[in-house]
Structures are given as structure tokens and as C-alpha cells.
Design a protein around this motif. Structure first.
Motif, PDB file in Angstrom:
ATOM      1  N   GLY A 112      -5.809  -1.399   0.424  1.00 49.29           N
ATOM      2  CA  GLY A 112      -5.915  -0.620   1.608  1.00 49.29           C
ATOM      3  C   GLY A 112      -6.803   0.632   1.477  1.00 49.29           C
ATOM      4  O   GLY A 112      -7.410   0.923   0.453  1.00 49.29           O
ATOM      5  N   CYS A 113      -6.869   1.284   2.611  1.00 51.00           N
ATOM      6  CA  CYS A 113      -7.652   2.521   2.703  1.00 51.00           C
ATOM      7  C   CYS A 113      -7.217   3.523   1.630  1.00 51.00           C
ATOM      8  O   CYS A 113      -8.038   4.277   1.107  1.00 51.00           O
TER       9      CYS A 113
ATOM     10  N   GLU B 251      -6.308  -9.261   3.625  1.00 46.35           N
ATOM     11  CA  GLU B 251      -5.485  -8.591   4.644  1.00 46.35           C
ATOM     12  C   GLU B 251      -5.455  -9.455   5.892  1.00 46.35           C
ATOM     13  O   GLU B 251      -6.515  -9.762   6.460  1.00 46.35           O
TER      14      GLU B 251
ATOM     15  N   ALA C  17      -0.388  -8.587   5.234  1.00 49.71           N
ATOM     16  CA  ALA C  17      -0.219  -7.130   5.311  1.00 49.71           C
ATOM     17  C   ALA C  17       0.983  -6.806   6.219  1.00 49.71           C
ATOM     18  O   ALA C  17       0.957  -7.180   7.379  1.00 49.71           O
ATOM     19  N   GLN C  18       1.939  -6.088   5.647  1.00 49.94           N
ATOM     20  CA  GLN C  18       2.222  -5.745   4.280  1.00 49.94           C
ATOM     21  C   GLN C  18       3.678  -6.077   3.962  1.00 49.94           C
ATOM     22  O   GLN C  18       4.461  -6.256   4.878  1.00 49.94           O
TER      23      GLN C  18
ATOM     24  N   LEU D 249       3.431  -3.059   9.188  1.00 54.70           N
ATOM     25  CA  LEU D 249       2.782  -4.179   9.884  1.00 54.70           C
ATOM     26  C   LEU D 249       3.655  -5.442   9.825  1.00 54.70           C
ATOM     27  O   LEU D 249       4.857  -5.358  10.047  1.00 54.70           O
TER      28      LEU D 249
ATOM     29  N   ASN E 129     -12.375  -1.274  -1.095  1.00 50.88           N
ATOM     30  CA  ASN E 129     -11.696  -1.884   0.060  1.00 50.88           C
ATOM     31  C   ASN E 129     -12.397  -1.452   1.342  1.00 50.88           C
ATOM     32  O   ASN E 129     -12.736  -0.278   1.501  1.00 50.88           O
ATOM     33  N   GLU E 130     -12.623  -2.392   2.231  1.00 51.20           N
ATOM     34  CA  GLU E 130     -13.256  -2.088   3.521  1.00 51.20           C
ATOM     35  C   GLU E 130     -14.395  -1.081   3.344  1.00 51.20           C
ATOM     36  O   GLU E 130     -14.417  -0.011   3.972  1.00 51.20           O
TER      37      GLU E 130
ATOM     38  N   TRP F 175      -2.759   7.934   5.912  1.00 47.44           N
ATOM     39  CA  TRP F 175      -1.521   7.446   6.514  1.00 47.44           C
ATOM     40  C   TRP F 175      -0.484   8.549   6.701  1.00 47.44           C
ATOM     41  O   TRP F 175       0.328   8.812   5.819  1.00 47.44           O
TER      42      TRP F 175
ATOM     43  N   TRP G 260      -0.713  -6.950  14.249  1.00 43.33           N
ATOM     44  CA  TRP G 260      -0.742  -5.468  14.261  1.00 43.33           C
ATOM     45  C   TRP G 260      -0.453  -5.002  15.681  1.00 43.33           C
ATOM     46  O   TRP G 260      -1.215  -5.298  16.606  1.00 43.33           O
TER      47      TRP G 260
ATOM     48  N   GLU H 229       0.838  -1.194   0.000  1.00 43.40           N
ATOM     49  CA  GLU H 229       0.000   0.000   0.000  1.00 43.40           C
ATOM     50  C   GLU H 229       0.879   1.252   0.000  1.00 43.40           C
ATOM     51  O   GLU H 229       2.025   1.224   0.472  1.00 43.40           O
TER      52      GLU H 229
ATOM     53  N   TYR I 187      -6.998  -9.078  11.456  1.00 49.33           N
ATOM     54  CA  TYR I 187      -5.646  -8.898  11.984  1.00 49.33           C
ATOM     55  C   TYR I 187      -5.533  -9.560  13.353  1.00 49.33           C
ATOM     56  O   TYR I 187      -6.507  -9.561  14.121  1.00 49.33           O
TER      57      TYR I 187
ATOM     58  N   HIS J 130     -11.128  -9.490   6.068  1.00 51.01           N
ATOM     59  CA  HIS J 130      -9.945  -8.921   6.719  1.00 51.01           C
ATOM     60  C   HIS J 130      -9.953  -9.303   8.198  1.00 51.01           C
ATOM     61  O   HIS J 130     -10.968  -9.127   8.870  1.00 51.01           O
TER      62      HIS J 130
ATOM     63  N   LEU K  26       1.627   3.501   1.998  1.00 49.65           N
ATOM     64  CA  LEU K  26       1.488   3.643   3.448  1.00 49.65           C
ATOM     65  C   LEU K  26       2.891   3.634   4.033  1.00 49.65           C
ATOM     66  O   LEU K  26       3.643   2.675   3.808  1.00 49.65           O
TER      67      LEU K  26
HETATM   68  O1  AHR Z   1      -3.133  -2.644   6.191  1.00 48.78           O
HETATM   69  C1  AHR Z   1      -3.407  -1.436   6.805  1.00 48.78           C
HETATM   70  C2  AHR Z   1      -4.864  -1.029   6.689  1.00 48.78           C
HETATM   71  O2  AHR Z   1      -5.658  -1.938   7.390  1.00 48.78           O
HETATM   72  C3  AHR Z   1      -5.452  -1.044   5.315  1.00 48.78           C
HETATM   73  O3  AHR Z   1      -5.187   0.121   4.613  1.00 48.78           O
HETATM   74  C4  AHR Z   1      -6.909  -1.185   5.566  1.00 48.78           C
HETATM   75  O4  AHR Z   1      -7.581  -1.839   4.523  1.00 48.78           O
HETATM   76  C5  AHR Z   1      -6.965  -1.955   6.881  1.00 48.78           C
HETATM   77  O5  AHR Z   1      -7.814  -1.359   7.782  1.00 48.78           O
END
Ligand code: AHR
Length: 497
Positions: free
Chosen positions: A74-75, A300, A348-349, A354, A176-177, A100, A304, A28, A245, A243, A30
């Protein structure tokens, strides 16, 4: 003394392939994932590169045989307007990365840069389309730009920008999301929006259809999956995302290195929850799609934690210890064992963000424990799954317990049977007794562990954690006995008689 954990392999009548795409990655815009990660710029004279992409990174990822790479978020994806990132670099507009760190980027890494990099990496691109803040026409144009061979407004523009042949991108995310940073939509509203966007994303490549992936549930949001399965037309969707984490508490994530024993247990519990998530989302999908034509795409996943002290909180830079190796080994076992439904996933990623497989610092680059797990497990890519039953000893914390051992097995195209085993117990060795179902003539393997659970690879000690030959297994025809050290990942290769 009887073995603590028992495993029984039993090949199924209808073979299932472990899709190599389960071993996918995610890059991403990011923090330091793209800029100062993959991409150091065409003018860089200190770091060897190809068109601005680090050569050491390319070599390390090729070693992993990464099957696909998701980009640009990602976002970030739902804020990204792809036309900002094409054409002469000096003319591209600067943009602010709102999600980000609020940093300004110059768009020097855009569509051509990413797709050419995928060719370098010999990996398949997975583009995440902007549904949140982009227009239908914009996404339809992107597909035409990268995929159409003949003459059209977008393919002519591509040629003008120096690329004659289309890249023929198969994997496309439709937002995404959507339940969160992608627009805070309800499942019902998103389903309708999806139908519209997916309709106009024509398959310009004529290569057997786009693989459209719907933005999926946040962890245990089963209503989301149920709604999408009910409302999305089968001819417009190949995958539904999920998704999840491994996180202790979103408000108190805990450190990446100096975690307590309890934080270690909590992370393992959250990672193991993936098993329940995959089973419950799959059960919903089974109701509407009993022939398993639609994939569950876990695009994802990973650990985290809090960012490393002194780094930008919006950059999500964290170190990677043996705890991360445990998450990776356990999660990949879960995906392998559910390969009939889980056909794609993305850690991710990839770099500096992360649960990264690679960390960089100036000219230096190191691979993490997670990298080594991915490398050890690559034998499962496109191999035939051998289902197994496991009765594991528990890893206990006060009155809570999760299985200490996880495993998966496959028969690869090289004729060997591979068995991956993970012991997440930080203190206890595990004796594992395996009934292989038939006799084998030899066993060899590698182990990933370290002196301390909290060990990690550092720029001054890049090889502290690396796979070593494993001598803890004993084979007697169809019986295999394995002694798994605490917090270890073991991958064994078994030779046929
Ligand atoms: O991977 C980081 C972020 O986590 C991504 O941008 C988003 O899709 C998720 O919330």
C-alpha cells in the motif's frame, strides 16, 4: 425447458497449475488492520495472543491456508523506513501515518513482528519496498537484513535484535502505485528507477532468486504495462502488478450495506471488468513474453465503498455483505481461468479494512462472507486448471448486461474435480447444464447465500452467513445439472468413476 446457462469442461493438453498464490492477502498499516487488528500488543491481558498477535485471527487465517501476506502497504510502504521498526520497542521512533488518517503510531509492529507472524500463520511474506521516499541502499539493506545467513553489517544487526536465522523472504515489491501515492511517476521514469533498485536488491538468500514484483498499472492503464514489458530486463523481474478495485465511482462510492439495486449492478460491472483487464494486460505481456515467464500479479483487488458511518474516513472500515461474496467468487473464477498468466493476487485487505475477511471489535472477532468464499475456494490452490467454455444468461440493468454466471474448475491433488459457480443475479435462479467431458460417480458440495442480498455477519450474529450443504445438483455420468439460487456461490466436488 432448456437450461439457461451452458458450461463445457475441456482439459488442455499442456496442464496449467492454479498457483496457490492467487489466494494471497494484504495487510497495510492502515486503520485497524495491523494495530487493533492482527496486533493487540504483548501486554494485552484481555485478548489471547502470541507475541501480541491475536490467536483467534491466526486460527481463522490458518483455516484459509493463506499462501502469502503482503506488508506493510500500500501507499504506506513508500513512506515506511524499516529501520524505525527494529530493535527495542521502547526506543523505536513514533511516526505519523500521512496517508491514512494522520494517526501517530509507535512502530511496535515492525519487520521481526511481521515475519515472525508469517511463520505463525505458515504463510509466505511479501514485502513491499519503499521506492517513493526511500533510498536504494535502504532497500538493499532490508533484503540483506532479512535474508543473509553469513556475517554482514545487516545480518549482524538482525542477530543483535534477537534473530539468528534469516527468514529468506522471496517476494519483494519494488514500490507501490508508482503512478500515484508511490511518487506520481511516469511509466518511463519508473522503469528506469526500477532497474536501479532491483539491481541492488541482491539475492542474499541464494534460494533461487528473489521474486521481484514491479509496481503495475492502475486498472486500464495499458501504456504502463507496455512500457514496463519493453523496458524491464527479464532477469530482474518476475511479476508485474495490477490494481483494480470494484468501485462504482471514486467520488460517490455508495454505502457498504444499504446499497440500491443499481449500485449493486454497478459494483458487479466493475468487478467483472477484471476479466477484460486481465485479458488485455495479458495480451500485452504475451507480445514481449510469449512463454509467460513474467506473472501478472493482481496485488490489490476487492470492493471499495464509503466507510461505516461514524468511523474515521481515513481508516477505510466497511461491512461485508453478500455483494462482497459475489465479488470474491467472480474474481477468483477470473483469476483461476487465467492461471497461465495470473500467478499471484492479494485481496485488500485482511482485517477491518476494505473487503476484509475478518472484522474485530474488542475481544470479538467475526469472519465475513468473503472469508467463506476464500475458504470454499481453497480447494483450487495448486490444483490443475480445467479450462471451460461458458454461455451464460445475462444479468441486465436497463440496456446494460453482464454474465450472470461465472465458473472455474480444477483437478486437485486429492483426485477430485472441483467446480466453483457464482450466480450474481440478485433475483433469478439459474439452471446450469454442464458437460463434464467424462463420467463421474458422485457429487457433493456447499452453497453460500442468505435470505437477503444485503445480509452480513455481525458481532451479534456471527454465523448468519456461512456455507451450508448444497442439494441443488443432479449428476448423470458426464452431465451435471445445477440449480443456482440467486446471489449464491456454490463449490462442488466430483468423484471419479
Ligand atoms: O488498499 C488501500 C490503498 O489502495 C493502498 O494503500 C493503495 O495501494 C491503493 O490505492
Amino acid at each position: 425447458v432448456g437450461a439457461q446457462t451452458k458450461i463445457e469442461l475441456s482439459p488442455r493438453e499442456k496442464p496449467v497449475t492454479i498457483s496457490k498464490h492467487i489466494y494471497g492477502h494484504f495487510a497495510e498499516h492502515l486503520g485497524r488492520c495491523i494495530y487493533d487488528g492482527f496486533y493487540v500488543g504483548e501486554d494485552n491481558t484481555a485478548i489471547p495472543h502470541t507475541n501480541g498477535v491475536r490467536n483467534d485471527v491466526v486460527a481463522a487465517l490458518k483455516e484459509l491456508q493463506i499462501p502469502n501476506l503482503r506488508w506493510p502497504g500500500g501507499c504506506f510502504a513508500d513512506t515506511y523506513h524499516w529501520k524505525d521498526g527494529i530493535g527495542p520497542k521502547e526506543k523505536r521512533p513514533a511516526i505519523v501515518n500521512n496517508w491514512w488518517g494522520g494517526v501517530t503510531e509507535d512502530n511496535s509492529f515492525g519487520t521481526h513482528d511481521f515475519l515472525d507472524m508469517c511463520e505463525l500463520l505458515e504463510t509466505e511474506p511479501y514485502l513491499a519496498g519503499n521506492v517513493g521516499s526511500g533510498e536504494v541502499q535502504e532497500l538493499a539493506d532490508w533484503v540483506q537484513y532479512v535474508n543473509f545467513e553469513g556475517r554482514s553489517p545487516m545480518s549482524d544487526l538482525r542477530r543483535q535484535n534477537g534473530r539468528e536465522k534469516p527468514w529468506k523472504v522471496k517476494f519483494w515489491g519494488v514500490g507501490n502505485e508508482a503512478w500515484g501515492c508511490g511518487g506520481h511517476m511516469t511509466a518511463e521514469y519508473y522503469s528506469d528507477i526500477y532497474r536501479k533498485y532491483a539491481t541492488f536488491m541482491s539475492d542474499w538468500s541464494n534460494t533461487g532468486g528473489l521474486y521481484r514484483i514491479a509496481s503495475g498499472a492502475n486498472s486500464a492503464d495499458y501504456h504502463w504495462t507496455e512500457t514496463l514489458m519493453k523496458k524491464l530486463p527479464k532477469n530482474l523481474v518476475k511479476g508485474i502488478a495490477l490494481h483494480h478495485y470494484a468501485v462504482i465511482d471514486w467520488n460517490k462510492k455508495g454505502p457498504a450495506i444499504e446499497y440500491t439495486d443499481e449500485q449493486y449492478f454497478r459494483t458487479m460491472k466493475s468487478a467483472w471488468f477484471m476479466n477484460e483487464l486481465v485479458e488485455k494486460h495479458s495480451a500485452i505481456m504475451d507480445k514481449y513474453d510469449p512463454n509467460k515467464e513474467i506473472a501478472l500479479v493482481v496485488d490489490e483487488w476487492g470492493g471499495w465503498y464509503e466507510v461505516e458511518p461514524g468511523t474515521n474516513p481515513g481508516f477505510l472500515y466497511q461491512q461485508n455483505t453478500m455483494r462482497d461474496a459475489m465479488i470474491a467468487g467472480m474474481t477468483l473464477n477470473i483469476f483461476n481461468n487465467h492461471a497461465d498468466r495470473v500467478k499471484m493476487a492479494n485481496l485488500a485487505q485482511t482485517i477491518n479494512v476494505l473487503q476484509a475477511v475478518i472484522l474485530t471489535k474488542g475481544e470479538k472477532m467475526i469472519t465475513t462472507p468473503t472469508y467463506h468464499v476464500m475458504e470454499m475456494y481453497k480447494v483450487h490452490q495448486d490444483a490443475e486448471l480445467i479450462p471451460l467454455a461458458i454461455d451464460s444468461k445475462s444479468f441486465v440493468w436497463n440496456d446494460e448486461a453482464i454474465p450472470a454466471v461465472s465458473a472455474s474448475a480444477s483437478k486437485a491433488k486429492d483426485g477430485k474435480t472441483y467446480l466453483s459457480l457464482v450466480n450474481i443475479d440478485p433475483k433469478a435462479n439459474q439452471d446450469v447444464e454442464i458437460n463434464l467431458g467424462k463420467a463421474f460417480s458422485g457429487v457433493s458440495g456447499r452453497v453460500l447465500t442468505s435470505k437477503e442480498l444485503r445480509d452480513f455477519n455481525d458481532f451479534d450474529a456471527p454465523q448468519r452467513i456461512a456455507p451450508r450443504p448444497f442439494d441443488g445438483s443432479k449428476l448423470n455420468k458426464e452431465r451435471l445439472h445445477v440449480s443456482l439460487p440467486p446471489f449464491s456461490v456454490v463449490v462442488l466436488a466430483l468423484d471419479e468413476q
